[in-house]
Design an enzyme around this catalytic site. Structure first.
Site, PDB file in Angstrom:
ATOM      1  N   ARG A  13     -38.655 102.289  -2.930  1.00 32.29           N
ATOM      2  CA  ARG A  13     -38.508 103.047  -4.359  1.00 32.29           C
ATOM      3  C   ARG A  13     -39.357 104.192  -4.393  1.00 32.29           C
ATOM      4  O   ARG A  13     -40.457 104.065  -3.590  1.00 32.29           O
ATOM      5  CB  ARG A  13     -38.545 102.204  -5.415  1.00 32.29           C
ATOM      6  CG  ARG A  13     -39.532 101.056  -5.310  1.00 32.29           C
ATOM      7  CD  ARG A  13     -40.960 101.118  -5.474  1.00 32.29           C
ATOM      8  NE  ARG A  13     -41.437 101.848  -6.527  1.00 32.29           N
ATOM      9  CZ  ARG A  13     -42.552 102.708  -6.397  1.00 32.29           C
ATOM     10  NH1 ARG A  13     -43.305 102.740  -5.520  1.00 32.29           N
ATOM     11  NH2 ARG A  13     -42.673 103.415  -7.617  1.00 32.29           N
ATOM     12  N   GLY A  14     -39.631 104.796  -5.527  1.00 30.10           N
ATOM     13  CA  GLY A  14     -40.447 106.218  -5.570  1.00 30.10           C
ATOM     14  C   GLY A  14     -39.608 107.419  -4.942  1.00 30.10           C
ATOM     15  O   GLY A  14     -39.192 107.165  -3.800  1.00 30.10           O
ATOM     16  N   ALA A  15     -39.570 108.367  -5.844  1.00 26.00           N
ATOM     17  CA  ALA A  15     -38.811 109.534  -5.171  1.00 26.00           C
ATOM     18  C   ALA A  15     -38.825 109.867  -3.819  1.00 26.00           C
ATOM     19  O   ALA A  15     -37.965 109.886  -2.802  1.00 26.00           O
ATOM     20  CB  ALA A  15     -38.834 110.660  -6.218  1.00 26.00           C
ATOM     21  N   ARG A  56     -29.705 106.076  -6.318  1.00 30.54           N
ATOM     22  CA  ARG A  56     -30.583 106.138  -7.365  1.00 30.54           C
ATOM     23  C   ARG A  56     -30.410 107.452  -7.829  1.00 30.54           C
ATOM     24  O   ARG A  56     -30.761 108.574  -7.377  1.00 30.54           O
ATOM     25  CB  ARG A  56     -32.073 106.153  -7.123  1.00 30.54           C
ATOM     26  CG  ARG A  56     -32.470 104.521  -6.355  1.00 30.54           C
ATOM     27  CD  ARG A  56     -32.887 103.488  -7.238  1.00 30.54           C
ATOM     28  NE  ARG A  56     -33.492 103.635  -8.564  1.00 30.54           N
ATOM     29  CZ  ARG A  56     -34.804 103.586  -8.697  1.00 30.54           C
ATOM     30  NH1 ARG A  56     -35.532 103.094  -7.634  1.00 30.54           N
ATOM     31  NH2 ARG A  56     -35.478 103.562  -9.881  1.00 30.54           N
ATOM     32  N   GLN A  78     -44.125  98.151 -11.586  1.00 35.08           N
ATOM     33  CA  GLN A  78     -44.710  98.651 -10.537  1.00 35.08           C
ATOM     34  C   GLN A  78     -46.455  99.090 -10.505  1.00 35.08           C
ATOM     35  O   GLN A  78     -46.862  99.049  -9.503  1.00 35.08           O
ATOM     36  CB  GLN A  78     -43.764 100.107 -10.318  1.00 35.08           C
ATOM     37  CG  GLN A  78     -42.484  99.927 -10.007  1.00 35.08           C
ATOM     38  CD  GLN A  78     -41.450 100.012 -11.190  1.00 35.08           C
ATOM     39  OE1 GLN A  78     -41.941  99.387 -12.147  1.00 35.08           O
ATOM     40  NE2 GLN A  78     -40.516 100.465 -10.922  1.00 35.08           N
ATOM     41  N   ASP A 133     -39.821 112.074 -10.677  1.00 36.56           N
ATOM     42  CA  ASP A 133     -38.811 111.768 -10.081  1.00 36.56           C
ATOM     43  C   ASP A 133     -38.156 113.111  -9.849  1.00 36.56           C
ATOM     44  O   ASP A 133     -37.042 113.593  -8.943  1.00 36.56           O
ATOM     45  CB  ASP A 133     -37.828 110.783 -10.594  1.00 36.56           C
ATOM     46  CG  ASP A 133     -37.959 109.626  -9.917  1.00 36.56           C
ATOM     47  OD1 ASP A 133     -39.100 108.885  -9.779  1.00 36.56           O
ATOM     48  OD2 ASP A 133     -37.061 108.694  -9.094  1.00 36.56           O
ATOM     49  N   ASN A 182     -39.622 111.048 -15.557  1.00 34.96           N
ATOM     50  CA  ASN A 182     -40.524 109.932 -14.555  1.00 34.96           C
ATOM     51  C   ASN A 182     -40.389 108.373 -15.222  1.00 34.96           C
ATOM     52  O   ASN A 182     -39.571 108.560 -16.297  1.00 34.96           O
ATOM     53  CB  ASN A 182     -42.034 110.487 -14.644  1.00 34.96           C
ATOM     54  CG  ASN A 182     -42.793 109.585 -13.465  1.00 34.96           C
ATOM     55  OD1 ASN A 182     -42.215 109.351 -12.587  1.00 34.96           O
ATOM     56  ND2 ASN A 182     -44.122 109.035 -14.068  1.00 34.96           N
ATOM     57  N   LYS A 183     -40.875 107.655 -14.634  1.00 35.62           N
ATOM     58  CA  LYS A 183     -40.676 106.408 -15.082  1.00 35.62           C
ATOM     59  C   LYS A 183     -40.675 106.134 -16.701  1.00 35.62           C
ATOM     60  O   LYS A 183     -41.654 106.654 -17.350  1.00 35.62           O
ATOM     61  CB  LYS A 183     -41.704 105.383 -14.385  1.00 35.62           C
ATOM     62  CG  LYS A 183     -41.536 103.832 -14.867  1.00 35.62           C
ATOM     63  CD  LYS A 183     -40.392 103.289 -14.619  1.00 35.62           C
ATOM     64  CE  LYS A 183     -39.759 103.276 -13.146  1.00 35.62           C
ATOM     65  NZ  LYS A 183     -38.278 103.194 -13.012  1.00 35.62           N
TER      66      LYS A 183
HETATM   67  O1  MRU Z   1     -38.040 103.207 -10.390  1.00 32.33           O
HETATM   68  P1  MRU Z   1     -39.255 103.712  -9.352  1.00 32.33           P
HETATM   69  O2  MRU Z   1     -40.093 102.646  -9.096  1.00 32.33           O
HETATM   70  O3  MRU Z   1     -38.603 104.516  -8.055  1.00 32.33           O
HETATM   71  O4  MRU Z   1     -39.608 104.747 -10.107  1.00 32.33           O
HETATM   72  C1  MRU Z   1     -40.988 105.493  -9.438  1.00 32.33           C
HETATM   73  C2  MRU Z   1     -41.648 106.578 -10.391  1.00 32.33           C
HETATM   74  O5  MRU Z   1     -41.352 106.684 -11.644  1.00 32.33           O
HETATM   75  C3  MRU Z   1     -42.477 107.550  -9.660  1.00 32.33           C
HETATM   76  O6  MRU Z   1     -43.346 107.927 -10.784  1.00 32.33           O
HETATM   77  C4  MRU Z   1     -41.860 108.730  -9.228  1.00 32.33           C
HETATM   78  O7  MRU Z   1     -40.825 108.090  -8.215  1.00 32.33           O
HETATM   79  C5  MRU Z   1     -42.951 109.589  -8.408  1.00 32.33           C
HETATM   80  S1  MRU Z   1     -43.431 108.499  -6.937  1.00 32.33           S
HETATM   81  C6  MRU Z   1     -44.408 109.507  -6.006  1.00 32.33           C
END
Ligand code: MRU
Length: 364
Positions: free
Chosen positions: A64-66, A107, A212, A253, A263-264
């Protein structure tokens, strides 16, 4: 760049990474990744040659994470191509198209996913030789991996200029090595500033519902020896109104050309809390996160299962049976709440439109 050169470059980069979140095994021809659902309890690596398994790992948030999603998807598309039995280029490309579709449906908010798949696709779509298509697709995935690590280190270096000694920083979700091919974005800026010898303290939002922050960011900061305090997501109002922190720093993201950032979920609340306390809110993300649109309504917001919030990690129900729930995974912070956006090409300030466009036009 030839495969031999890229392998040497990857070996060099990996030697420097303290956490290897995902990597290509050149001997086995497989992608390996650490299952982030199990951290901090277990450090388990998974591996596959099957692009469908990579799509599943992204959907289920093992990866996970973009930026990490983008890199994994590019290897997924490459795997679908190199393991195909097709002997004709048009058949091979047709198969790749269906793998592209499956990987891109995992995603919806992570812009790097679409960016990376398009890059691999563009590197092969005009080719007519099966062996060349296979070689080019894998090589493009390697390039995306290498660039991600390099961009993160560069972003860390550029972003560290705004992090003062003794900074007290609130961060949200996980933007570290575990969200990228290595080093991290917002957490990469923190990591770089720490490596420069700055004295820092990080307030880590736990990041409901999948934790996370509590699980992944705390794990990374502990490993690096960076002091931190875990807080619930709702604590940032108090933290900023009492000036306990002097900045907020998060990842993204998706970013629009005029500076809206997805973002999250909870990021917008953090930005509002920072504004209320008169403190700057910064975003760090590679330019591969930028979508060429000025309309925040073009940002798709992923909605996940309500079970993620009616229970703790699917294990313990924490509400009444039958409670209605709404679980958007991301929110959108408008440009007026953002002080600056840090990228690997430089820092964009307001008004964002001109500055982001000019960063995008620069070669790296
Ligand atoms: O749902 P996730 O854990 O994939 O969400 C990730 C985030 O919101 C991060 O802040 C974002 O992807 C940037 S990661 C370098």
């Amino acid at each position: 760049m030839k495969n031999v050169d890229i392998r040497k470059e990857i070996d060099k980069l990996e030697g420097f990474l303290s956490i290897k979140p995902l990597y290509w095994d050149f001997e086995k021809g497989e992608l390996f990744w650490i299952d982030t659902r199990l951290i901090p309890w277990q450090e388990t690596y998974r591996s596959t040659k099957d692009y469908r398994r990579i799509a599943e790992a992204i959907k289920e948030m093992e990866i996970r994470g973009a930026p990490a999603i983008g890199v994994a998807a590019s290897y997924g598309l490459a795997l679908s191509i190199i393991n195909s039995k097709s002997r004709k280029a048009d058949e091979l490309l047709k198969e790749a198209e269906s793998a592209y579709y499956i990987l891109s449906s995992t995603r919806p908010t992570a812009y790097n996913l679409f960016w990376a798949l398009k890059r691999v696709w563009n590197s092969i779509s005009d080719l007519e030789d099966v062996e060349e298509i296979k070689e080019k697709a894998l090589n493009e995935a390697h390039k995306i991996y290498v660039e991600d690590v390099k961009n993160n280190v560069e972003m860390g270096k550029i972003g560290s200029k705004i992090v003062e000694n003794n900074a007290r920083i609130v961060t949200h979700c996980n933007t570290g090595a575990l969200a990228t091919a290595g080093f991290g974005t917002a957490l990469g800026v923190i990591r770089y500033s720490h490596l420069e010898g700055k004295n820092l303290h990080v307030y880590v939002d736990e990041t409901r519902p999948l934790l996370q922050g509590a699980r992944l960011t705390a794990w990374e900061l502990k490993k690096e020896g960076i002091p931190f305090t875990l807080v619930v997501d709702g604590a940032s109002g108090l933290i900023f109104s009492r000036s306990m922190a002097n900045m907020a720093l998060v990842g993204a993201d998706r970013i629009t050309l005029n500076g809206y950032i997805a973002n999250k979920i909870g990021t917008l609340n953090l930005a509002l809390a920072a504004k209320h306390g008169g403190k700057p809110f910064y975003v760090a993300a590679p330019t591969s996160t930028i979508q060429k649109t000025e309309n925040p309504n073009d940002i798709l917001i992923e909605e996940r299962s309500g079970e993620e919030i009616t229970s703790i990690m699917g294990k313990l129900r924490i509400t009444v049976d039958g409670a209605l729930s709404y679980n958007p995974a991301f929110d959108i912070t408008p440009p007026e709440l953002i002080e600056a956006i840090i990228t690997e090409k430089g820092i964009a300030k307001k008004p964002f439109l001109g500055e982001i466009k000019s960063l995008l036009s620069q070669p790296f």
